[in-house]
Design a protein around this motif. Structure first.
Motif, PDB file in Angstrom:
ATOM      1  N   SER A 119      81.851   0.717 -71.958  1.00  0.00           N
ATOM      2  CA  SER A 119      81.548  -0.558 -72.614  1.00  0.00           C
ATOM      3  C   SER A 119      80.515  -1.351 -71.824  1.00  0.00           C
ATOM      4  CB  SER A 119      82.830  -1.382 -72.789  1.00  0.00           C
ATOM      5  OG  SER A 119      83.719  -0.756 -73.694  1.00  0.00           O
ATOM      6  N   LEU A 120      80.618  -1.321 -70.502  1.00  0.00           N
ATOM      7  CA  LEU A 120      79.637  -2.018 -69.671  1.00  0.00           C
ATOM      8  C   LEU A 120      78.242  -1.419 -69.821  1.00  0.00           C
ATOM      9  CD1 LEU A 120      81.704  -2.509 -66.387  1.00  0.00           C
ATOM     10  CD2 LEU A 120      80.969  -4.308 -67.955  1.00  0.00           C
ATOM     11  N   LEU A 121      78.198  -0.115 -70.105  1.00  0.00           N
ATOM     12  CA  LEU A 121      76.916   0.566 -70.285  1.00  0.00           C
ATOM     13  C   LEU A 121      76.428   0.497 -71.726  1.00  0.00           C
ATOM     14  CD1 LEU A 121      77.612   3.781 -68.169  1.00  0.00           C
ATOM     15  CD2 LEU A 121      76.076   1.915 -67.557  1.00  0.00           C
ATOM     16  N   GLY A 122      77.301   0.084 -72.651  1.00  0.00           N
ATOM     17  CA  GLY A 122      76.924   0.036 -74.056  1.00  0.00           C
ATOM     18  C   GLY A 122      76.868   1.403 -74.709  1.00  0.00           C
ATOM     19  N   VAL A 123      77.687   2.340 -74.221  1.00  0.00           N
ATOM     20  CA  VAL A 123      77.707   3.695 -74.786  1.00  0.00           C
ATOM     21  C   VAL A 123      79.115   4.021 -75.259  1.00  0.00           C
ATOM     22  CG1 VAL A 123      75.816   4.454 -73.297  1.00  0.00           C
ATOM     23  CG2 VAL A 123      78.173   4.766 -72.532  1.00  0.00           C
ATOM     24  N   SER A 124      79.242   5.170 -75.942  1.00  0.00           N
ATOM     25  CA  SER A 124      80.526   5.659 -76.427  1.00  0.00           C
ATOM     26  C   SER A 124      80.804   7.019 -75.836  1.00  0.00           C
ATOM     27  CB  SER A 124      80.535   5.750 -77.961  1.00  0.00           C
ATOM     28  OG  SER A 124      80.223   4.519 -78.552  1.00  0.00           O
ATOM     29  N   ALA A 125      82.061   7.428 -75.884  1.00  0.00           N
ATOM     30  CA  ALA A 125      82.407   8.775 -75.449  1.00  0.00           C
ATOM     31  C   ALA A 125      81.603   9.783 -76.261  1.00  0.00           C
ATOM     32  CB  ALA A 125      83.902   9.014 -75.644  1.00  0.00           C
ATOM     33  N   GLY A 126      80.972  10.706 -75.560  1.00  0.00           N
ATOM     34  CA  GLY A 126      80.127  11.683 -76.233  1.00  0.00           C
ATOM     35  C   GLY A 126      78.654  11.359 -76.152  1.00  0.00           C
ATOM     36  N   ALA A 128      76.137   1.070 -83.464  1.00  0.00           N
ATOM     37  CA  ALA A 128      76.717   1.493 -84.740  1.00  0.00           C
ATOM     38  C   ALA A 128      77.832   2.513 -84.529  1.00  0.00           C
ATOM     39  CB  ALA A 128      75.620   2.072 -85.637  1.00  0.00           C
ATOM     40  N   ARG A 129      77.611   3.458 -83.613  1.00  0.00           N
ATOM     41  CA  ARG A 129      78.655   4.455 -83.342  1.00  0.00           C
ATOM     42  C   ARG A 129      79.888   3.808 -82.732  1.00  0.00           C
ATOM     43  NH1 ARG A 129      74.178   7.686 -81.870  1.00  0.00           N
ATOM     44  NH2 ARG A 129      74.411   7.155 -79.664  1.00  0.00           N
ATOM     45  N   ARG A 130      79.671   2.865 -81.816  1.00  0.00           N
ATOM     46  CA  ARG A 130      80.800   2.214 -81.150  1.00  0.00           C
ATOM     47  C   ARG A 130      81.635   1.421 -82.151  1.00  0.00           C
ATOM     48  NH1 ARG A 130      81.377   1.666 -75.919  1.00  0.00           N
ATOM     49  NH2 ARG A 130      82.341  -0.389 -76.118  1.00  0.00           N
ATOM     50  N   PRO A 183      74.123   3.074 -89.051  1.00  0.00           N
ATOM     51  CA  PRO A 183      72.950   2.653 -88.272  1.00  0.00           C
ATOM     52  C   PRO A 183      71.841   2.055 -89.124  1.00  0.00           C
ATOM     53  CG  PRO A 183      73.725   4.799 -87.526  1.00  0.00           C
ATOM     54  CD  PRO A 183      74.505   4.473 -88.758  1.00  0.00           C
ATOM     55  N   ALA A 184      71.560   2.640 -90.289  1.00  0.00           N
ATOM     56  CA  ALA A 184      70.466   2.150 -91.132  1.00  0.00           C
ATOM     57  C   ALA A 184      70.712   0.712 -91.579  1.00  0.00           C
ATOM     58  CB  ALA A 184      70.297   3.063 -92.346  1.00  0.00           C
ATOM     59  N   ARG A 185      71.969   0.384 -91.830  1.00  0.00           N
ATOM     60  CA  ARG A 185      72.297  -0.981 -92.257  1.00  0.00           C
ATOM     61  C   ARG A 185      72.003  -1.990 -91.150  1.00  0.00           C
ATOM     62  NH1 ARG A 185      78.415  -3.160 -93.619  1.00  0.00           N
ATOM     63  NH2 ARG A 185      77.852  -5.348 -93.962  1.00  0.00           N
ATOM     64  N   ALA A 239      65.914 -12.798 -80.769  1.00  0.00           N
ATOM     65  CA  ALA A 239      67.299 -13.194 -80.524  1.00  0.00           C
ATOM     66  C   ALA A 239      68.044 -13.423 -81.842  1.00  0.00           C
ATOM     67  CB  ALA A 239      67.346 -14.455 -79.665  1.00  0.00           C
ATOM     68  N   ALA A 240      67.351 -14.005 -82.835  1.00  0.00           N
ATOM     69  CA  ALA A 240      67.975 -14.207 -84.153  1.00  0.00           C
ATOM     70  C   ALA A 240      68.342 -12.859 -84.784  1.00  0.00           C
ATOM     71  CB  ALA A 240      67.030 -14.978 -85.064  1.00  0.00           C
ATOM     72  N   ASP A 241      67.453 -11.874 -84.622  1.00  0.00           N
ATOM     73  CA  ASP A 241      67.760 -10.531 -85.123  1.00  0.00           C
ATOM     74  C   ASP A 241      68.960  -9.936 -84.387  1.00  0.00           C
ATOM     75  OD1 ASP A 241      65.706 -10.681 -86.898  1.00  0.00           O
ATOM     76  OD2 ASP A 241      64.381  -9.274 -85.844  1.00  0.00           O
ATOM     77  N   ALA A 242      69.003 -10.128 -83.076  1.00  0.00           N
ATOM     78  CA  ALA A 242      70.109  -9.594 -82.281  1.00  0.00           C
ATOM     79  C   ALA A 242      71.446 -10.204 -82.709  1.00  0.00           C
ATOM     80  CB  ALA A 242      69.867  -9.849 -80.794  1.00  0.00           C
ATOM     81  N   GLU A 243      71.443 -11.499 -82.992  1.00  0.00           N
ATOM     82  CA  GLU A 243      72.666 -12.160 -83.458  1.00  0.00           C
ATOM     83  C   GLU A 243      73.121 -11.587 -84.793  1.00  0.00           C
ATOM     84  OE1 GLU A 243      71.730 -16.279 -83.551  1.00  0.00           O
ATOM     85  OE2 GLU A 243      71.999 -16.585 -81.389  1.00  0.00           O
ATOM     86  N   ASN A 244      72.188 -11.341 -85.700  1.00  0.00           N
ATOM     87  CA  ASN A 244      72.536 -10.804 -87.016  1.00  0.00           C
ATOM     88  C   ASN A 244      73.063  -9.374 -86.907  1.00  0.00           C
ATOM     89  OD1 ASN A 244      71.771 -13.162 -88.358  1.00  0.00           O
ATOM     90  ND2 ASN A 244      69.663 -12.480 -88.629  1.00  0.00           N
ATOM     91  N   VAL A 245      72.419  -8.560 -86.073  1.00  0.00           N
ATOM     92  CA  VAL A 245      72.881  -7.182 -85.870  1.00  0.00           C
ATOM     93  C   VAL A 245      74.286  -7.179 -85.276  1.00  0.00           C
ATOM     94  CG1 VAL A 245      72.491  -5.068 -84.560  1.00  0.00           C
ATOM     95  CG2 VAL A 245      70.566  -6.209 -85.676  1.00  0.00           C
ATOM     96  N   LEU A 246      74.505  -8.015 -84.265  1.00  0.00           N
ATOM     97  CA  LEU A 246      75.814  -8.064 -83.619  1.00  0.00           C
ATOM     98  C   LEU A 246      76.893  -8.557 -84.582  1.00  0.00           C
ATOM     99  CD1 LEU A 246      77.471  -7.812 -80.992  1.00  0.00           C
ATOM    100  CD2 LEU A 246      76.877 -10.192 -80.511  1.00  0.00           C
ATOM    101  N   ALA A 247      76.593  -9.619 -85.335  1.00  0.00           N
ATOM    102  CA  ALA A 247      77.569 -10.152 -86.283  1.00  0.00           C
ATOM    103  C   ALA A 247      77.976  -9.104 -87.311  1.00  0.00           C
ATOM    104  CB  ALA A 247      76.988 -11.390 -86.970  1.00  0.00           C
ATOM    105  N   SER A 248      77.003  -8.335 -87.796  1.00  0.00           N
ATOM    106  CA  SER A 248      77.309  -7.291 -88.770  1.00  0.00           C
ATOM    107  C   SER A 248      78.137  -6.181 -88.135  1.00  0.00           C
ATOM    108  CB  SER A 248      76.014  -6.724 -89.352  1.00  0.00           C
ATOM    109  OG  SER A 248      76.269  -5.724 -90.299  1.00  0.00           O
ATOM    110  N   ALA A 249      77.827  -5.838 -86.891  1.00  0.00           N
ATOM    111  CA  ALA A 249      78.561  -4.764 -86.216  1.00  0.00           C
ATOM    112  C   ALA A 249      80.010  -5.158 -85.946  1.00  0.00           C
ATOM    113  CB  ALA A 249      77.864  -4.398 -84.906  1.00  0.00           C
ATOM    114  N   LEU A 250      80.252  -6.437 -85.642  1.00  0.00           N
ATOM    115  CA  LEU A 250      81.590  -6.899 -85.301  1.00  0.00           C
ATOM    116  C   LEU A 250      82.398  -7.335 -86.512  1.00  0.00           C
ATOM    117  CD1 LEU A 250      80.882  -9.017 -82.074  1.00  0.00           C
ATOM    118  CD2 LEU A 250      81.607  -6.634 -82.246  1.00  0.00           C
ATOM    119  N   ALA A 251      81.754  -7.438 -87.668  1.00  0.00           N
ATOM    120  CA  ALA A 251      82.442  -7.935 -88.869  1.00  0.00           C
ATOM    121  C   ALA A 251      83.542  -6.972 -89.318  1.00  0.00           C
ATOM    122  CB  ALA A 251      81.430  -8.113 -89.985  1.00  0.00           C
TER     123      ALA A 251
END
Length: 411
Positions: free
Chosen positions: A92-99, A321-323, A328-330, A399-411
């Protein structure tokens, strides 16, 4: 300038040829010197330092400031039992997933070995997986610290999943006596909230009984760092680390929360000021075409770093997206700013030209130049304001794009 102190601070480590007694003395002496330097670093006012450097036409000092912010080696350590929880925390600290390539879960090293995991996007940010503190009696903290090269690390997360043994308390007491301030007790947990608080309370009481005064235990969900106490832990890190080190860590961490995205945006605002100061200093030198070439090149570097830090490049969005089990395309489609998907010289030059042509640029420059430029360089004020305006605008859009990507990923 503060770069000298940073270089000396990052050099601390244990010499392999020294005896254990000599090493312990060396450890104590180095830490005393380290305390003095940390106080100096925490008192540094970046903008005032840049202004003084420009006043004396020390462009090399400003270039050094850019390098310190763009490239600053960090070593973080995670101590604890080799378990699924610890591996998930490391990933999680590295921002990666198993595999994923470079994920902690893929390592097959021996249990007692030190494992190093470079960040996939920021190679100067290294995460070290250290063996657990031995649950033996008697336990000698100095021997353990020597074995794992304890002074190498800027931050240490001391992880556990149940009540820590007496050896952990002994390590904490030894670190306290050496004035090590960036060691954090991290209880890796999963379960119901009421159970978590009970586990925290038991751990704190056990440490108090072993002589640790006012222990602070952070509850951390290994695979969801945005939850529980990890955001509060980052707040404490911001207070405990020297300013430049905190900026470097902030830029290298994945975008875990909207608040972290905002902090990254503010950090890049400081970097934009540094870049604008350097741009103005060079623009004051009467060499045809030099300023424009350096402006665009420097702006590209800053915005490439911002794209990586905000996790907007294709690889980072795909890992997110994997995490989170998203398409990913969305997530990629949420990147509205062209620089979020790809930082190109053409787009950067277009933004610099647009900022230079804006009428508001002159009004903006007057107040900023008074703060950052000496009198003999005031003619470079327009270059300063244009660079600052262009970079801040681009960083805000990204930064606005990053917020939108994160919000969608966590939704």
């Amino acid at each position: 300038m503060y770069r000298v102190f940073l270089n000396r601070l990052s050099f601390f480590g244990l010499r392999g040829s020294a005896s254990r007694t000599d090493t312990r003395k060396q450890l104590q002496n180095q830490l005393l010197r380290c305390d003095a330097m940390v106080d100096v670093l925490k008192g540094v006012n970046l903008l005032e330092s840049l202004k003084n450097s420009t006043e004396l036409t020390r462009l090399s000092a400003i270039k050094d400031a850019v390098e310190d912010l763009l490239i600053s080696r960090l070593n973080l350590a995670v101590i604890g039992q080799r378990s699924e929880e610890k591996r998930a925390f490391t990933d999680s600290l590295l921002g990666v997933s198993a595999g994923d390539q470079g994920a902690a879960c893929s390592s097959t090293a021996a249990a007692e070995d030190l494992r190093c995991y470079p960040n996939p996007v920021h190679p100067d940010f290294r995460l070290w997986d250290l063996p657990p503190v031995p649950a033996v009696s008697p336990f000698e903290p100095d021997l353990y610290m020597d074995a794992v090269k304890f002074l190498r690390y800027n931050v240490v997360f001391l992880t556990f999943t149940r009540t820590p043994p007496p050896s952990v308390a002994a390590l904490l007491l030894r670190a306290s006596s050496l004035r090590l301030q960036t060691l954090y007790l991290t209880l890796l947990v999963c379960g119901k909230e009421e159970d978590l608080e009970s586990t925290r309370k038991d751990s704190i009481e056990a440490l108090k009984a072993l002589g640790v005064t006012q222990p602070k235990v952070y509850l951390v969900s290994p695979s969801a760092l945005e939850a529980l106490d990890f955001p509060a832990l980052l707040e404490d890190l911001a207070k405990d680390l020297p300013e430049i080190r905190w900026y470097a860590l902030l830029m290298a961490l994945p975008t875990l929360t909207a608040a972290l995205v905002t902090q990254k945006k503010e950090a890049f605002g400081a970097l934009a000021w540094v870049a604008a100061s350097l741009s103005a200093g060079i623009s004051a030198v009467p060499v045809p075409l030099v300023a424009s070439a350096v402006d665009s090149s420097l702006a590209v570097r800053v915005l490439c770093k911002a794209q990586a830090s905000l996790c907007l490049d294709d690889a980072s969005v795909e890992r997110l997206a994997r995490r989170r089990g998203r398409e990913p395309a969305r997530l990629k489609a949420l990147r509205v700013c062209p620089l979020s998907a790809q930082v190109t010289k053409a787009e950067v030059r277009r933004r610099l030209a647009a900022a230079t042509a804006e009428k508001d640029c002159s009004a903006l420059s007057s107040r900023l130049v008074q703060m950052a430029m000496p009198r003999h360089a005031r003619s470079a004020g327009r270059s300063f304001a244009a660079m600052l305006h262009a970079l801040n605008g681009a960083i805000a859009d990204m930064a606005a794009d990053a917020e939108n990507v994160l919000a969608s990923a966590l939704a």
